[in-house]
Design a protein around this motif. Structure first.
Motif, PDB file in Angstrom:
ATOM      1  N   PRO A  28      33.305  45.418 -59.112  1.00  0.00           N
ATOM      2  CA  PRO A  28      32.252  44.409 -59.247  1.00  0.00           C
ATOM      3  C   PRO A  28      32.129  43.877 -60.667  1.00  0.00           C
ATOM      4  O   PRO A  28      32.021  42.659 -60.860  1.00  0.00           O
ATOM      5  N   ASP A  29      32.175  44.766 -61.665  1.00  0.00           N
ATOM      6  CA  ASP A  29      32.016  44.309 -63.048  1.00  0.00           C
ATOM      7  C   ASP A  29      33.156  43.383 -63.448  1.00  0.00           C
ATOM      8  O   ASP A  29      32.948  42.338 -64.068  1.00  0.00           O
TER       9      ASP A  29
ATOM     10  N   THR B 292      26.262  48.003 -50.490  1.00  0.00           N
ATOM     11  CA  THR B 292      25.866  47.450 -51.786  1.00  0.00           C
ATOM     12  C   THR B 292      25.837  45.932 -51.753  1.00  0.00           C
ATOM     13  O   THR B 292      25.025  45.305 -52.426  1.00  0.00           O
ATOM     14  N   ALA B 293      26.720  45.334 -50.964  1.00  0.00           N
ATOM     15  CA  ALA B 293      26.750  43.866 -50.901  1.00  0.00           C
ATOM     16  C   ALA B 293      25.430  43.317 -50.392  1.00  0.00           C
ATOM     17  O   ALA B 293      25.028  42.209 -50.756  1.00  0.00           O
TER      18      ALA B 293
ATOM     19  N   PHE C  83      22.463  44.033 -51.144  1.00  0.00           N
ATOM     20  CA  PHE C  83      21.446  43.860 -52.175  1.00  0.00           C
ATOM     21  C   PHE C  83      21.717  42.667 -53.085  1.00  0.00           C
ATOM     22  O   PHE C  83      20.795  42.146 -53.711  1.00  0.00           O
TER      23      PHE C  83
ATOM     24  N   ARG D  17      29.131  38.037 -56.966  1.00  0.00           N
ATOM     25  CA  ARG D  17      29.122  39.492 -56.946  1.00  0.00           C
ATOM     26  C   ARG D  17      29.189  40.008 -55.519  1.00  0.00           C
ATOM     27  O   ARG D  17      29.839  41.014 -55.236  1.00  0.00           O
TER      28      ARG D  17
ATOM     29  N   TYR E 193      31.876  42.739 -53.775  1.00  0.00           N
ATOM     30  CA  TYR E 193      31.638  43.872 -52.866  1.00  0.00           C
ATOM     31  C   TYR E 193      32.280  43.631 -51.519  1.00  0.00           C
ATOM     32  O   TYR E 193      32.779  44.551 -50.878  1.00  0.00           O
TER      33      TYR E 193
END
Lengths: 459, 628
Positions: free
Chosen positions: A221-222, A280-281, A283, A289, A293
């Motif tokens: 992600p980063d 996580t996606a 959120f 981003r 994810y």
């Protein structure tokens, strides 16, 4: 084989082009011609009468077979679409326009190696040739701190994973005394020695890093977020798919006989990947981003091809290559024009740009795996492959539940475009050609969704 | 020619596509031409096919395989058409009468805004019906079956701005769907036990293993439930009278050429199966008889010209099912054919009347129309004579055949049917006398407007009247001729049960009794209508006028409990059960997301730490699972 050479020559030509061509537009024309030529060579090579046979080169270090040829055509096709849609944006990233394209060409060399290696050394070379230019591309927007940070993070963690890769290769060499993947002498044994097992597990870890499988996904992600968007689109699609093909090639040729000792580990990896990626996606507020994810989540599905070890999995890999790459590339091409990368930035797009919104909807539907799109068929083949293999029913059910979760975040884009009021702003409008390429992408997804056998028929 | 039989459904489909896609571009007059021509073309092909089937060189059913429709595992459904005596006969009726109705519609619907749409639907209707009849397996039949249901919905609710009409359309659709479910279950049973849905393969299997009576009975009853819906039998008949909401030519199409005959066709097609399921046949007899009597009794007290005709259709369908229940499939088909002629005639005639009356349908406000509309009057009279069973007219031959079979089987059955037939004669002539004779009872303005209908409407009437007379001669009774032409023709396609023969003397006697009584009933009807006083009905009359309160009964015992159940499920189960569950899953996933994302701290050191922990975990799983 000629493809590897062509890609290398294109890279070199592009390096020199920066001296010779002063105008961006002439450079972009040259780029288009060169990558079209690469696509042409891939097709030409696949059409040779010998293409259905397995040919070996360089003391058997490289083997080109039917799957290799078919995959090369699809991946260069996706690359060509990517270049057509993104060339303007790539040239706009920084000063060294020609070099970016050259780096992409060199990455392609690595990708072709990954789809045709027969020696672990060539495989290692391929992975590194793919990785190192990516570190550079990630940091290509030098003015931007986030880009530099992404580059550094990627490099640090990439170097870390390369350690695992080398250690794995070393252990395997120690156990077998051989680099040739088709000749590992422990393959037929019913028991496996611990050194070789360690090697195999470390290779899972190393490849897992490259395809961003959990728990080795944390860089993704980063890095995807920080990297300039045109290169994110490249890294998240074409490069990732190529890493999968390398992964699959190694494990299906060499480790099938001992699959019982590593498939459980891979199953755990898949479950974790699907869980972390999808959950996580949910959120995320930024679409870019979210796509990072989602690429993790999709990786979970693609890993099915490796755990299932059968022909359906290989077919599924081809369908996934096209369905996932085309949908993501095209969607990135839309995203890159948005002023605001958050979901709210898409509010009301359908009113302002109905055609683009409709296309974006098709890409999202495909990524979510809705029938009549390629994404559905891709998931279908993967699930079929793993069910066919037999022992991982629970994994297939889990994957389906997670796919249901994924509908939430993909549809949020559609909802924003169609049902929310807002002023979706674009930094720049779509040219006629871009609209045409986007339409071709959407049509390709639909065609694959209805006739997947066009891609898989001959495997 | 027979190999071109695919053209028969193709023309109406093309007509539908042209009119349907160009609904806002095509002028009204052209739409009528397109619609009618397409049906005419398929009629011509049908005729050629029929002639070929008729020739002695025609051997057995002709099955044309076009493509593989469904192929999945062991399930194999080809897209194929089957042409034999049965389907060829139905093709002629559907396209022939369908064509006349189309021509009639060009004049009847001339002032309607939605005429192009109307013709598109009409063509689709005929197309579906042709598919139903031509299919070589139950799946193709089912596609047509559902298509017919859809088109009836579209056409009954054609004037959708009237709420009552859309209600009627919905009712037709729902009732038909209930029947369709039976058909579907039957098909699944067949598929489950015999692994094929193609007629020929299935019937071969059934004939070679005749001992599974229970299974055959179950399947036969399921199919019959489907037929109940389409062919309006108790308890699913209530949609047909309400289907009058559609334009009158549509009623004619539904009642005569298509839709309601589908059930008869399906059972005649499955005759092999039904012959081995005697319990199902008995059930059909009783249901058919009950329907015939119930509907006939209701028709006596109806005052809407189309309602009377609608109940008469229900009643006549009951007669056909009695014939089927006795195993006399060809007799049932015979009655379908003659009924198609005279019922189309009667409906189109009533359309002509309604057209002249400016939309009025209540016979209490008519009377004496014969003077102004001689063609309508005479043709309508011919229709009435045919349905009442006066010798020489088409209805006589087919109805007499049913009565004769009934007598041979069970004299009581004959008596019951005769009562039904007498009621038919009474209500039809009540209708006739009230409408066409006596003095006009409507308003001045209507009287002023009365006129004979245009040629496009009267011409079909005349053609149908002609066939209502001569149509019966394809099946002369035994006493008149040794050869029953229709029976011999159909026997190749339909397997009849062994039936008792009557002696000629008995048959003459039966004919005499029924004809004599029918004439008496007509006289009674004449007498009853001369008073022409319409007071509120009392006692039994009131019950009949309210159709035995069947709609109210359904409302009370089915709809109301269902609605209550629906409210309960919605309020309690859905709101506090399903909704809560779904929402909780959603919120818990979102909550989970906020936790899991914390892994993503942005610090490379912690990333590598997590990664190493994970890798240790993976390696331990790998090594432990191999050792253990």
């Amino acid at each position: 084989m000629i493809l590897i050479i062509t890609a290398s020559i294109i890279g070199v030509v592009l390096l020199f082009a920066s001296f010779l061509l002063k105008h961006t537009s002439s450079l972009l024309h040259l780029v288009t011609v060169l990558f079209a030529a690469l696509f042409g060579v891939a097709i030409w090579e696949a059409l040779q009468p010998t293409a259905i046979l397995t040919q070996s080169f360089y003391l058997d270090a490289i083997r080109v077979d039917r799957f290799t040829n078919q995959f090369n055509v699809l991946i260069t096709g996706c690359l060509f679409l990517y270049i057509l849609l993104m060339k303007k944006h790539i040239a706009a990233v920084g000063k060294y326009k020609a070099e970016y394209f050259a780096l992409i060409a060199f990455i392609m060399v690595g990708i072709f190696m990954l789809s045709s290696f027969n020696s672990l050394l060539v495989m290692f070379l391929g992975i590194e040739i793919v990785s190192i230019p990516q570190y550079i591309l990630a940091g290509s927007d030098k003015e931007n701190l986030k880009s530099t940070e992404a580059s550094l993070k990627y490099f640090l963690m990439g170097a870390f994973s390369t350690g695992f890769l080398l250690m794995g290769i070393t252990l395997l060499y120690g156990a077998t005394g051989n680099f040739m993947v088709s000749e590992f002498n422990f393959l037929q044994a019913t028991s496996i020695n611990p050194i070789a097992l360690g090697g195999v597990l470390l290779l899972i870890v190393a490849f897992g890093f490259k395809v961003s499988a959990a728990p080795m996904h944390l860089w993704t992600p980063d890095v995807y977020d920080g990297t300039p968007t045109p290169f994110t689109a490249f890294m998240a699609t074409i490069v990732k798919v190529a890493a999968f093909v390398g992964f699959m090639r190694l494990f299906q040729t060499s480790f099938t006989a001992i699959s019982s000792s590593w498939s459980l580990v891979l199953a755990v990896v898949i479950a974790l990947t699907l869980f972390v990626g999808n959950i996580t996606a949910v959120f995320q507020q930024s679409v870019k981003r979210m796509l990072a994810y989602s690429s993790i989540a999709q990786a979970g599905f693609m890993l099915f091809a490796i755990i299932s070890l059968n022909a359906i999995g290989r077919q599924g890999m081809l369908v996934y290559t096209v369905a996932y790459s085309v949908a993501s590339i095209c969607f990135f091409a839309i995203l890159i024009k948005m002023k605001d990368y958050t979901y709210d930035g898409f509010n009301g797009l359908a009113k302002k740009q109905p055609f683009i919104a409709a296309l974006a909807t098709i890409y999202m539907l495909s990524l979510a795996g809705i029938p009549l799109t390629g994404g559905f068929m891709a998931k279908y083949y993967m699930l079929k492959a793993v069910l066919f293999e037999g022992s991982y029913m629970w994994l297939a059910i889990f994957a389906l539940l997670m796919a249901a979760v994924s509908v939430y975040y993909y549809f949020k884009v559609i909802i924003a475009m169609y049902f929310k009021e807002g002023e979706a702003a674009m930094i720049d409008s779509f040219t006629k050609e871009e609209k045409l390429y986007l339409t071709i992408g959407a049509l390709a997804l639909l065609v694959v969704g209805i006739f997947p056998s066009l891609l898989t028929g001959t495997i | 020619m027979i190999q071109y039989s695919y053209l028969i459904p193709l023309f109406p489909l093309l007509g539908f596509l042209i009119n349907g896609l160009g609904w806002n571009k095509i002028p009204k007059s052209l739409a009528g031409v397109i619609g009618s021509t397409s049906i005419l073309a398929s009629f011509v092909v049908s005729l050629a096919v029929f002639v070929e089937v008729l020739s002695p060189s025609f051997q057995g059913p002709f099955v044309q395989h076009y493509f593989d429709f469904i192929q999945s595992g062991t399930l194999y459904i080809p897209f194929a058409f089957q042409i034999d005596a049965l389907s060829a006969s139905f093709l002629l009726i559907i396209t022939g009468i369908g064509f006349l109705i189309h021509v009639y519609s060009t004049a009847y619907m001339h002032d309607d805004e939605g005429m192009v749409k109307y013709f598109a639907y009409l063509n689709l209707f005929v197309f579906s019906m042709l598919l139903l009849v031509m299919g070589a397996n139950y799946i193709i039949m089912f596609i047509g079956w559902e298509g017919v249901g859809l088109c009836s919905y579209l056409l009954i609710g054609f004037w959708f701005k009237n709420h009552a009409y859309t209600d009627a359309a919905k009712k037709a659709f729902v009732m038909n769907r209930i029947g369709d479910l039976g058909f579907l279950v039957g098909m699944l049973l067949v598929l489950y036990h015999f692994h094929t849905l193609s007629y020929q393969e299935l019937f071969d299997i059934i004939q070679s293993s005749a001992d599974q009576t229970n299974m055959y009975t179950a399947i036969a009853i399921c199919f019959f439930i489907g037929a109940m819906g389409k062919s309006a039998q108790i308890p699913l008949y209530t949609w047909l009278p309400d289907a009058m909401a559609g334009p009158t030519p549509v009623s004619a199409l539904i009642h005569a050429a298509t839709m309601v005959t589908a059930g008869i066709y399906m059972i005649a097609r499955s005759s092999v199966l039904y012959n081995l399921a005697p319990i199902a046949l008995d059930l059909i007899t009783w249901i058919g008889l009950a329907t015939a009597l119930l509907a006939a009794s209701i028709a006596i007290k109806q005052n809407d010209i189309k309602k009377v005709l609608a109940y008469s259709t229900v009643s006549q369908l009951g007669f056909m099912f009695v014939a089927i229940g006795m195993g006399a499939y060809t007799t049932a088909v015979f009655h379908v054919i003659t009924h198609a002629f005279f019922k189309a005639l009667l409906f189109l005639g009533s359309g002509s009347v309604i057209h002249a009356m400016g939309g009025e349908q209540d016979i209490r406000f008519m009377g004496g129309l014969g003077k102004k509309m001689p063609i309508t009057k005479i043709t309508f009279l011919i229709g009435c004579l045919a349905i009442a069973g006066i010798p020489g007219f088409a209805g006589f031959f087919s109805k007499d055949e049913i009565l004769a079979h009934a007598y041979a089987q069970q004299p009581l059955l004959f008596v019951a049917l005769l009562i039904g037939a007498l009621m038919t004669a009474f209500y039809m002539f009540r209708l006739y006398f009230l409408t066409f004779t006596g003095s006009f009872r409507g308003t001045e303005e209507q009287a002023h407007h009365l006129h004979e209908s245009p040629k496009a409407m009267t011409l079909p009437l005349m053609v149908l009247a002609l066939f209502s007379i001569i149509g019966g001669y394809i099946g002369l009774p035994k006493v008149l001729s040794e050869k029953h032409w229709l029976h011999d023709f159909l026997s190749a396609a339909v397997t009849e049960k062994e039936l008792h023969e009557l002696s000629h003397a008995t048959e003459w006697m039966l004919m005499g009794v029924s004809v004599g009584l029918v004439v008496v009933m007509i006289a009674l009807a004449y007498k009853a209508t001369q008073k022409a006083q319409f007071s509120a009905a009392k006692g039994l009359g009131k019950v009949l006028e309210h159709k035995w309160y069947v709609d109210e009964l359904y409302q009370a015992i089915i709809l109301t409990p269902l609605n209550h159940l629906g409210v309960f499920l919605q309020q309690i189960i859905e709101k506090s059960g399903i909704d809560a569950l779904v929402n909780n899953i959603g919120t818990s996933i979102q909550w989970l997301s906020t936790r899991v994302r914390l892994l993503q701290s942005g610090i490379v050191g912690s990333y590598i730490f997590v990664m190493v922990l994970g890798i240790i975990l993976l390696l331990s799983i790998g090594f432990l699972s191999t050792i253990l």
